[in-house]
Design a protein around this motif. Structure first.
Motif, mmCIF file in Angstrom:
data_model
loop_
_atom_site.group_PDB
_atom_site.id
_atom_site.type_symbol
_atom_site.label_atom_id
_atom_site.label_comp_id
_atom_site.label_asym_id
_atom_site.label_seq_id
_atom_site.Cartn_x
_atom_site.Cartn_y
_atom_site.Cartn_z
ATOM 1 N N PRO A 26 -23.612 -15.395 0.623
ATOM 2 C CA PRO A 26 -23.986 -16.100 -0.744
ATOM 3 C C PRO A 26 -22.621 -15.954 -1.382
ATOM 4 N N ALA A 27 -21.779 -15.097 -1.554
ATOM 5 C CA ALA A 27 -20.329 -14.899 -2.158
ATOM 6 C C ALA A 27 -19.360 -16.244 -1.864
ATOM 7 N N TYR A 28 -19.397 -16.578 -0.578
ATOM 8 C CA TYR A 28 -18.689 -17.346 -0.188
ATOM 9 C C TYR A 28 -19.186 -19.020 -0.651
ATOM 10 N N LEU A 29 -20.374 -19.084 -0.593
ATOM 11 C CA LEU A 29 -20.986 -20.189 -0.898
ATOM 12 C C LEU A 29 -20.843 -20.469 -2.321
ATOM 13 N N GLN A 30 -21.045 -19.319 -3.167
ATOM 14 C CA GLN A 30 -20.737 -19.520 -4.526
ATOM 15 C C GLN A 30 -19.351 -20.159 -5.086
ATOM 16 N N GLN A 31 -18.160 -19.473 -4.182
ATOM 17 C CA GLN A 31 -16.914 -20.099 -4.388
ATOM 18 C C GLN A 31 -16.804 -21.325 -4.017
ATOM 19 N N TRP A 32 -17.162 -21.551 -2.590
ATOM 20 C CA TRP A 32 -16.592 -22.867 -1.933
ATOM 21 C C TRP A 32 -17.767 -23.995 -2.038
ATOM 22 N N GLY A 33 -19.081 -23.539 -2.302
ATOM 23 C CA GLY A 33 -20.092 -24.506 -2.194
ATOM 24 C C GLY A 33 -20.768 -24.692 -0.984
ATOM 25 N N ARG A 34 -21.986 -25.434 -1.004
ATOM 26 C CA ARG A 34 -22.523 -25.437 0.163
ATOM 27 C C ARG A 34 -22.490 -26.815 0.986
ATOM 28 N N PRO A 35 -21.880 -26.706 2.290
ATOM 29 C CA PRO A 35 -21.889 -27.933 2.760
ATOM 30 C C PRO A 35 -23.043 -28.690 3.085
ATOM 31 N N LEU A 36 -22.974 -30.012 2.999
ATOM 32 C CA LEU A 36 -24.281 -30.722 2.876
ATOM 33 C C LEU A 36 -24.333 -31.675 4.433
ATOM 34 N N SER A 37 -23.225 -31.666 5.219
ATOM 35 C CA SER A 37 -23.260 -32.519 6.394
ATOM 36 C C SER A 37 -22.081 -31.639 7.025
ATOM 37 N N PRO A 38 -22.194 -32.026 8.550
ATOM 38 C CA PRO A 38 -20.950 -31.480 9.246
ATOM 39 C C PRO A 38 -19.614 -32.019 8.900
ATOM 40 N N ASP A 39 -19.626 -33.234 8.175
ATOM 41 C CA ASP A 39 -18.351 -33.600 7.844
ATOM 42 C C ASP A 39 -17.762 -32.871 6.872
ATOM 43 N N ASP A 40 -18.722 -32.060 6.032
ATOM 44 C CA ASP A 40 -18.005 -31.357 4.763
ATOM 45 C C ASP A 40 -17.377 -30.109 5.534
ATOM 46 N N LEU A 41 -17.518 -29.601 6.832
ATOM 47 C CA LEU A 41 -16.607 -28.744 7.096
ATOM 48 C C LEU A 41 -15.112 -28.644 7.447
ATOM 49 N N ALA A 42 -14.713 -29.834 7.153
ATOM 50 C CA ALA A 42 -13.230 -29.999 7.054
ATOM 51 C C ALA A 42 -12.734 -29.472 5.854
ATOM 52 N N ALA A 43 -13.293 -29.411 4.640
ATOM 53 C CA ALA A 43 -13.146 -28.522 3.367
ATOM 54 C C ALA A 43 -13.536 -27.361 3.254
ATOM 55 N N HIS A 44 -13.916 -26.498 4.266
ATOM 56 C CA HIS A 44 -14.229 -25.072 4.478
ATOM 57 C C HIS A 44 -13.202 -24.328 5.277
ATOM 58 N N GLN A 45 -13.591 -22.981 4.956
ATOM 59 C CA GLN A 45 -13.074 -22.049 6.016
ATOM 60 C C GLN A 45 -14.105 -21.846 6.928
ATOM 61 N N THR A 46 -13.646 -21.741 8.249
ATOM 62 C CA THR A 46 -14.661 -21.398 9.213
ATOM 63 C C THR A 46 -13.896 -20.064 10.015
ATOM 64 N N ILE A 47 -15.020 -19.241 10.638
ATOM 65 C CA ILE A 47 -14.741 -18.292 11.625
ATOM 66 C C ILE A 47 -15.219 -18.741 12.868
ATOM 67 N N ALA A 48 -14.388 -18.447 14.019
ATOM 68 C CA ALA A 48 -14.837 -18.950 15.361
ATOM 69 C C ALA A 48 -14.681 -17.713 16.171
ATOM 70 N N THR A 49 -15.153 -17.782 17.393
ATOM 71 C CA THR A 49 -15.270 -16.911 18.530
ATOM 72 C C THR A 49 -14.991 -17.954 19.633
ATOM 73 N N SER A 50 -13.648 -17.577 20.307
ATOM 74 C CA SER A 50 -13.120 -18.241 21.407
ATOM 75 C C SER A 50 -12.132 -17.548 22.152
ATOM 76 N N SER A 51 -11.790 -17.854 23.271
ATOM 77 C CA SER A 51 -10.574 -17.282 23.942
ATOM 78 C C SER A 51 -9.529 -17.851 23.585
ATOM 79 N N THR A 52 -8.299 -17.140 23.847
ATOM 80 C CA THR A 52 -7.069 -17.795 23.461
ATOM 81 C C THR A 52 -6.788 -19.226 24.374
ATOM 82 N N GLY A 53 -6.348 -20.098 23.509
ATOM 83 C CA GLY A 53 -6.030 -21.344 24.064
ATOM 84 C C GLY A 53 -7.338 -22.330 24.226
#
Length: 301
Positions: A169-196
């Protein structure tokens, strides 16, 4: 040494991964184990074990033979239990597997309740994200997520889980709620993936699956670490609903982009041998399936 004992020795080596450890397990000397394996390979005219500096690995022929030995030895054990009237009373060791966060959030409490109800059964658990090979891996029952191939054995449906994007909730209060996948470009994301590996998030689009490739602020090697970072307010994380069930229930995380989520994936208990399965396997299926279906982390179709 008779063929039954040879199979026991070979299976001990296959499970232990070393001759010395297998020798201790079966109460023989390492030299006797080596002679037994040599005799077995000579009679079968096949290489069953690949020996190296780090121990032993099964050859392709050895993998098939190990699966057959396990079935034969378990059949003998079951026959002996039946002859002594033990077939109706669950006893012995049950080997279970489940994905790591499914085990934490859902599976372990069910396992503990089963142990309380059946005191003569002991349980060994392991976590794995892939679809296990029940016979080859020595697993009696597995809780798996995803669509099953025809070769997966007997299966009991227990619900479904959904892909989800969420944030604190604190993140959404600061950055706002994305309304479509296009909005992800303006957000910070956390991912899980192997190197490369390129990070790809999939969503339901107007013309099928839509692929988004965010630029993660943090890239983790485990989903558990990514979820913890999201709880700390670092950004948005994409995971499966059961992996954050507790966090969603307690308000630590909030779902977003729900209208764009892909369809849910089924969850099953898979096992082998059907009605011929040992009493401990049958009772675990009968005991755990209703509890899993009733668990709020598993959606029902």
């Amino acid at each position: 040494m008779n063929r039954f004992r040879e199979m026991e020795v070979f299976l001990a080596v296959a499970q232990a991964g070393s001759l010395a450890a297998a020798a201790r397990a079966v109460g023989l000397s390492t030299a006797t184990v080596m002679r037994t394996l040599a005799t077995l390979e000579a009679r079968l005219n096949a290489t069953l074990l690949l020996r190296g500096a780090r121990g032993t690995d099964l050859s392709p022929a050895g993998m098939l033979f190990a699966a057959s030995c396990r079935q034969i030895l378990e059949g003998v054990e079951q026959a002996e239990r039946s002859a002594t009237g033990q077939h109706a009373r669950p006893a012995g060791q049950l080997t279970l597997s489940a994905p790591l966060l499914m085990s934490h959030q859902v599976f372990t409490p069910v396992v503990l309740d089963y142990l309380a109800a059946y005191p003569e059964v002991s349980i060994a658990t392991e976590t794995r994200e892939d679809l296990p090979r029940l016979v080859e891996d020595g697993i009696d029952v597995a809780l798996v997520v995803g669509h099953l191939p025809d070769s997966s054995g007997f299966a009991v449906a227990v619900g479904a889980v959904a892909p989800i994007v969420c944030a604190a909730p604190a993140y959404l209060q600061q950055w706002g709620r994305p309304l479509s996948p296009d909005d992800l470009a303006a957000h910070q994301t956390i991912a899980t993936s192997s190197t490369g590996h390129v990070v790809e998030w999939r969503f339901r689009g107007e013309h099928g699956v839509r692929l988004i490739r965010p630029a993660p602020r943090l890239n983790c090697t485990t989903q558990q670490a990514a979820i913890r970072a999201a709880i700390a307010g670092l950004g948005l994380v994409r995971c499966m609903s059961h992996e954050v069930h507790h966090e969603l229930q307690t308000g630590l995380l909030v779902p977003v982009l729900s209208d764009f989520a892909l369809p849910s994936l089924p969850a099953h208990l898979i096992y082998r041998e059907g009605r011929r399965a040992a009493a401990r396997t049958r009772t675990f299926i009968d005991f755990s399936a209703p509890l899993l279906r009733a668990h709020p982390a598993l959606q029902q179709a």
